[in-house]
Design a protein around this motif. Structure first.
Motif, PDB file in Angstrom:
ATOM      1  N   ALA A 410       0.834  -1.205   0.000  1.00  0.00           N
ATOM      2  CA  ALA A 410       0.000   0.000   0.000  1.00  0.00           C
ATOM      3  C   ALA A 410       0.868   1.255   0.000  1.00  0.00           C
ATOM      4  O   ALA A 410       0.614   2.211  -0.752  1.00  0.00           O
ATOM      5  CB  ALA A 410      -0.930  -0.006   1.211  1.00  0.00           C
ATOM      6  N   LEU A 411       1.915   1.262   0.829  1.00  0.00           N
ATOM      7  CA  LEU A 411       2.806   2.427   0.887  1.00  0.00           C
ATOM      8  C   LEU A 411       3.517   2.631  -0.439  1.00  0.00           C
ATOM      9  O   LEU A 411       3.702   3.771  -0.894  1.00  0.00           O
ATOM     10  CB  LEU A 411       3.810   2.248   2.023  1.00  0.00           C
ATOM     11  N   ALA A 412       3.935   1.536  -1.085  1.00  0.00           N
ATOM     12  CA  ALA A 412       4.632   1.654  -2.371  1.00  0.00           C
ATOM     13  C   ALA A 412       3.712   2.247  -3.433  1.00  0.00           C
ATOM     14  O   ALA A 412       4.126   3.117  -4.218  1.00  0.00           O
ATOM     15  CB  ALA A 412       5.138   0.283  -2.808  1.00  0.00           C
ATOM     16  N   GLN A 413       2.460   1.805  -3.478  1.00  0.00           N
ATOM     17  CA  GLN A 413       1.522   2.339  -4.462  1.00  0.00           C
ATOM     18  C   GLN A 413       1.191   3.797  -4.164  1.00  0.00           C
ATOM     19  O   GLN A 413       1.054   4.615  -5.086  1.00  0.00           O
ATOM     20  CB  GLN A 413       0.244   1.497  -4.490  1.00  0.00           C
ATOM     21  N   MET A 414       1.058   4.141  -2.903  1.00  0.00           N
ATOM     22  CA  MET A 414       0.806   5.530  -2.538  1.00  0.00           C
ATOM     23  C   MET A 414       1.976   6.429  -2.939  1.00  0.00           C
ATOM     24  O   MET A 414       1.787   7.534  -3.451  1.00  0.00           O
ATOM     25  CB  MET A 414       0.542   5.643  -1.031  1.00  0.00           C
ATOM     26  N   GLU A 415       3.187   5.939  -2.736  1.00  0.00           N
ATOM     27  CA  GLU A 415       4.361   6.729  -3.116  1.00  0.00           C
ATOM     28  C   GLU A 415       4.399   6.931  -4.629  1.00  0.00           C
ATOM     29  O   GLU A 415       4.719   8.025  -5.114  1.00  0.00           O
ATOM     30  CB  GLU A 415       5.632   6.037  -2.640  1.00  0.00           C
ATOM     31  N   ALA A 416       4.052   5.892  -5.375  1.00  0.00           N
ATOM     32  CA  ALA A 416       4.012   6.015  -6.832  1.00  0.00           C
ATOM     33  C   ALA A 416       2.980   7.045  -7.267  1.00  0.00           C
ATOM     34  O   ALA A 416       3.136   7.695  -8.312  1.00  0.00           O
ATOM     35  CB  ALA A 416       3.701   4.652  -7.453  1.00  0.00           C
ATOM     36  N   ALA A 417       1.923   7.215  -6.463  1.00  0.00           N
ATOM     37  CA  ALA A 417       0.877   8.178  -6.781  1.00  0.00           C
ATOM     38  C   ALA A 417       1.166   9.562  -6.212  1.00  0.00           C
ATOM     39  O   ALA A 417       0.354  10.484  -6.374  1.00  0.00           O
ATOM     40  CB  ALA A 417      -0.461   7.684  -6.244  1.00  0.00           C
ATOM     41  N   GLY A 418       2.323   9.720  -5.528  1.00  0.00           N
ATOM     42  CA  GLY A 418       2.712  11.043  -5.038  1.00  0.00           C
ATOM     43  C   GLY A 418       2.423  11.293  -3.576  1.00  0.00           C
ATOM     44  O   GLY A 418       2.466  12.433  -3.123  1.00  0.00           O
ATOM     45  N   TRP A 419       2.206  10.232  -2.799  1.00  0.00           N
ATOM     46  CA  TRP A 419       1.907  10.378  -1.377  1.00  0.00           C
ATOM     47  C   TRP A 419       2.968   9.646  -0.564  1.00  0.00           C
ATOM     48  O   TRP A 419       3.263   8.482  -0.829  1.00  0.00           O
ATOM     49  CB  TRP A 419       0.534   9.794  -1.048  1.00  0.00           C
ATOM     50  N   THR A 420       3.534  10.326   0.411  1.00  0.00           N
ATOM     51  CA  THR A 420       4.543   9.714   1.273  1.00  0.00           C
ATOM     52  C   THR A 420       4.226  10.025   2.733  1.00  0.00           C
ATOM     53  O   THR A 420       3.540  10.998   3.042  1.00  0.00           O
ATOM     54  CB  THR A 420       5.958  10.239   0.951  1.00  0.00           C
ATOM     55  N   GLN A 422       4.957  11.528   6.110  1.00  0.00           N
ATOM     56  CA  GLN A 422       5.738  12.638   6.650  1.00  0.00           C
ATOM     57  C   GLN A 422       5.274  12.881   8.080  1.00  0.00           C
ATOM     58  O   GLN A 422       4.106  13.209   8.307  1.00  0.00           O
ATOM     59  CB  GLN A 422       5.540  13.905   5.812  1.00  0.00           C
ATOM     60  N   ASP A 423       6.190  12.675   9.033  1.00  0.00           N
ATOM     61  CA  ASP A 423       5.851  12.830  10.451  1.00  0.00           C
ATOM     62  C   ASP A 423       4.660  11.956  10.839  1.00  0.00           C
ATOM     63  O   ASP A 423       3.766  12.367  11.597  1.00  0.00           O
ATOM     64  CB  ASP A 423       5.554  14.296  10.784  1.00  0.00           C
ATOM     65  N   GLY A 424       4.650  10.744  10.296  1.00  0.00           N
ATOM     66  CA  GLY A 424       3.602   9.790  10.657  1.00  0.00           C
ATOM     67  C   GLY A 424       2.296   9.967   9.918  1.00  0.00           C
ATOM     68  O   GLY A 424       1.349   9.213  10.154  1.00  0.00           O
ATOM     69  N   VAL A 425       2.217  10.948   8.993  1.00  0.00           N
ATOM     70  CA  VAL A 425       0.972  11.216   8.257  1.00  0.00           C
ATOM     71  C   VAL A 425       1.245  11.122   6.763  1.00  0.00           C
ATOM     72  O   VAL A 425       2.251  11.649   6.270  1.00  0.00           O
ATOM     73  CB  VAL A 425       0.405  12.606   8.605  1.00  0.00           C
ATOM     74  N   LEU A 426       0.374  10.463   6.027  1.00  0.00           N
ATOM     75  CA  LEU A 426       0.525  10.360   4.578  1.00  0.00           C
ATOM     76  C   LEU A 426       0.158  11.698   3.947  1.00  0.00           C
ATOM     77  O   LEU A 426      -0.965  12.185   4.107  1.00  0.00           O
ATOM     78  CB  LEU A 426      -0.377   9.259   4.026  1.00  0.00           C
ATOM     79  N   LYS A 427       1.127  12.292   3.231  1.00  0.00           N
ATOM     80  CA  LYS A 427       0.913  13.618   2.654  1.00  0.00           C
ATOM     81  C   LYS A 427       1.429  13.664   1.225  1.00  0.00           C
ATOM     82  O   LYS A 427       2.232  12.839   0.809  1.00  0.00           O
ATOM     83  CB  LYS A 427       1.641  14.686   3.480  1.00  0.00           C
ATOM     84  N   ASN A 428       0.963  14.675   0.478  1.00  0.00           N
ATOM     85  CA  ASN A 428       1.488  14.898  -0.871  1.00  0.00           C
ATOM     86  C   ASN A 428       2.648  15.874  -0.824  1.00  0.00           C
ATOM     87  O   ASN A 428       3.077  16.302   0.263  1.00  0.00           O
ATOM     88  CB  ASN A 428       0.375  15.357  -1.815  1.00  0.00           C
ATOM     89  N   ALA A 429       3.139  16.249  -1.991  1.00  0.00           N
ATOM     90  CA  ALA A 429       4.326  17.116  -2.049  1.00  0.00           C
ATOM     91  C   ALA A 429       4.059  18.494  -1.446  1.00  0.00           C
ATOM     92  O   ALA A 429       4.992  19.176  -1.005  1.00  0.00           O
ATOM     93  CB  ALA A 429       4.778  17.264  -3.497  1.00  0.00           C
TER      94      ALA A 429
END
Length: 600
Positions: A410-420, A422-429
């Motif tokens: 799930a994290l890998a797919q989210m990162e591919a979509a631009g979400w990582t 950051q400080d424990g929260v999934l955020k965009n750029a």
């Protein structure tokens, strides 16, 4: 009582082979080939023509209602009413993929390519108030439903070039497109009493008007939000019509409404309700041991069926920007720890839905697309998502609560979509957090429990959704307007899918308020496959078209599937009985209470 599983679906599909053009008036009509029952059939094969009449069946419904008109968009209506109140030219047999037999119609006739269809009304048809049905009622009903009725009726009407009276009791539909199913759909629309709606805004009517019906039942009493009582019409005009023999035997069908599933189940345990359909196998095995069952006053029936699984789960609204990217939807499917949830909810007793037509010969095959399926899909290869051509299956976890592999995917797919994270929260750029709202219907305690476990899994990828619980009216209003991010979703699918697929998944209906395309899919490939299954002239092409559609929808990752119900579980009073010969559709609208009876 438990019945052995009858493998008839594959055999039943063989009737799809060959096209029998109708050249003269017939007693029935099939999508392909001829109807299985002869012109002189006595009753449906799963009905008991000698069943006694009398008694009462009472079911528990969770939620509420504010309307008694099931034929319009407005209001929250008990879902059963459109089946009870909507007598039509023809009725559907539950023992064939798609065959119809005359009810209001004494005969049906079609053109050589089904470019037109004619229905001739039986003589002596009356409404529940004793007034006669006329051709004027027929013409008014089709035009009204097709223009201001519920969206389920609008698509058919747009394909009707003309509707005209061509005899004293005969009407003809002429169609403006090549679509073999239209002749059958024309026979399945309810005929209402025109005079009842004179001077009334049909589209705005709610519980202030009780529909007059030509069906075996009429609404005898009701209290908005509390109960609806339907009474068998002792003067029903069609009691000797073959399709109706052995059906509609119970004097009163009563729908009692409760605020949640717990209250509904308690009402059944104390005898306020005498038939209860159970969807949770864990509850079936652990809580159906109360005194009435031990004493033999309540019977536990386990009933097989041979219809597709359909799709049940949690749908993602692709109209919302956070779900427009398929990789996000894929990530949320990976984060859903089905194996852990299934063990908690059912003791792992119920298998997962694997595709829209799983559990049937129409379901997508494992591995790469081959043969006609690949041939149908390849022209759309540029728009198809990964897995449609190569092969796809849902992720499987190790069953542990942490679901490490699913979380990582799930994290890998989210990162591919631009979400990582950051400080424990999934955020965009831009630093905006990823979040969404899950809309649930009040009283759906099982869905709430599933979502609670899902929320814990989402926390592992830095996502904290909100959960909104709405009452039945608000839930319907919001889903009709597509004002949700994610919500519970259920679509029953048949062995003969047709025009309704446009309502479920067609691009033209995606933004139609009150429609059924909740995920908002707009796909030329989907529309093309629906078109193919409607115009196929062979069994092979029909099956390939459905398998292709199944691949596109499943790999679209629009819904997070949960478990399927390949059997039905009904607990009921010992006085409520049904024939041993079960139809291939099993427990489906048209079976309970239709062919049941009450016997002391």
């Amino acid at each position: 009582m438990t019945y052995p599983f009858r493998r008839a679906a594959s055999a039943a599909l063989l009737i799809l082979a060959g096209v029998a053009a109708q050249a003269e008036p017939q007693h029935g009509l099939a999508m392909y080939g001829d109807p299985a029952l002869p012109p002189d059939f006595v009753s449906l094969p799963y009905a008991n023509p000698d069943a006694p009449t009398g008694g009462q069946i009472v079911t528990a419904e969770v939620g509420s209602f504010d309307s008694l008109n099931p034929f319009i968009r407005k209001g929250s209506v008990p879902w059963q009413l459109r089946f009870f109140l909507g007598e039509s030219f023809m009725g559907r047999s539950l023992d064939e993929p798609f065959s119809l037999y005359g009810v209001l119609a004494e005969s049906v006739e079609t053109g050589p390519n089904r470019e037109w269809v004619e229905f001739t009304l039986r003589e002596g048809i009356t409404f529940s108030d004793g007034s006669p049905m006329t051709i004027e009622d027929v013409l008014w009903s089709y035009e009204t439903l097709g223009t201001v009725g519920h969206p389920r009726y609008l698509g058919f009407w747009s394909k009707v070039e003309s509707l005209e009276q061509v005899g004293d009791r005969t009407v003809r539909f002429t169609f403006n497109v090549a679509d073999r199913e239209l002749a059958l759909l024309a026979g399945m629309r309810p005929i209402l009493k025109k005079a009842q709606w004179d001077g009334v805004d049909f589209a705005e009517s709610t519980a202030d008007i009780v529909p007059i019906t030509s069906a075996p039942y009429y609404i005898d009493d009701f209290e908005a939000g509390r109960f609806v009582s339907l009474r068998r019409n002792a003067d029903y005009w069609g009691s000797d019509v073959p399709f109706r023999r052995g059906t509609n035997n119970i004097d009163e069908v009563r729908l009692e409404f409760f605020g949640d599933e717990t209250a509904a189940f308690e009402a059944f345990k104390v005898g306020e309700v005498n038939s209860n359909r159970e969807f949770n196998v864990a509850r079936w095995e652990s809580q159906y041991n109360f005194p009435a069952i031990q004493d033999g006053d309540v019977v536990l029936s386990v009933l097989p069926h041979e219809r597709p699984s359909g799709m049940t789960g949690f749908v993602m609204n692709t109209r919302k920007p956070q779900f427009a990217d398929w990789r996000v939807r894929d990530a949320l499917i990976h984060a859903f720890n089905f194996e852990f949830i299934n063990e908690a909810m059912t003791g792992s007793a119920q298998p997962r839905i694997t595709s829209y037509w799983s559990n049937s010969p129409l379901g997508m095959s494992a591995g790469p697309a081959e043969g006609r399926v690949r041939e149908f899909l390849e022209p759309f290869s540029a728009e198809l998502l990964p897995g449609a051509l190569e092969g796809y299956s849902l992720p499987v976890s190790d069953g542990s609560e942490r679901n490490r592999a699913g979380t990582a995917a799930a994290l890998a797919q989210m990162e591919a979509a631009g979400w990582t994270v950051q400080d424990g929260v999934l955020k965009n750029a831009d630093g905006a957090p990823f979040t969404f709202d899950i809309l649930l219907d009040q009283g759906a305690s099982e869905n709430q429990a599933i979502i609670d476990m899902y929320v814990e899994s989402l926390a592992r990828i830095g996502v904290t959704p909100t959960i909104t619980v709405a009452d039945s009216a608000q839930f319907k209003e919001r889903t009709d307007a597509y004002e949700f991010d994610m919500t519970y979703y259920r679509r029953g699918l048949s062995l003969s899918p047709g025009n309704e697929q446009y309502n479920y998944y067609g691009a033209e209906n995606a933004d139609q308020e009150g429609g059924r395309n909740l995920m908002g899919v707009k796909s030329p490939a989907v529309d093309a496959m629906i078109g193919k299954l409607l115009t196929s002239e062979s069994q092979d092409d029909f099956v390939a078209a459905v398998k292709s559609l199944d691949r596109i929808l499943t790999t679209g990752r629009y819904v997070i599937p949960i478990y399927q119900w390949n059997i039905s579980r009904i607990a009921h009073a010992k006085e409520l009985k049904y024939p041993e010969n079960l139809p291939i559709f099993g427990d489906w609208p048209g079976w309970q209470p239709d062919v049941w009876w009450y016997e002391e």
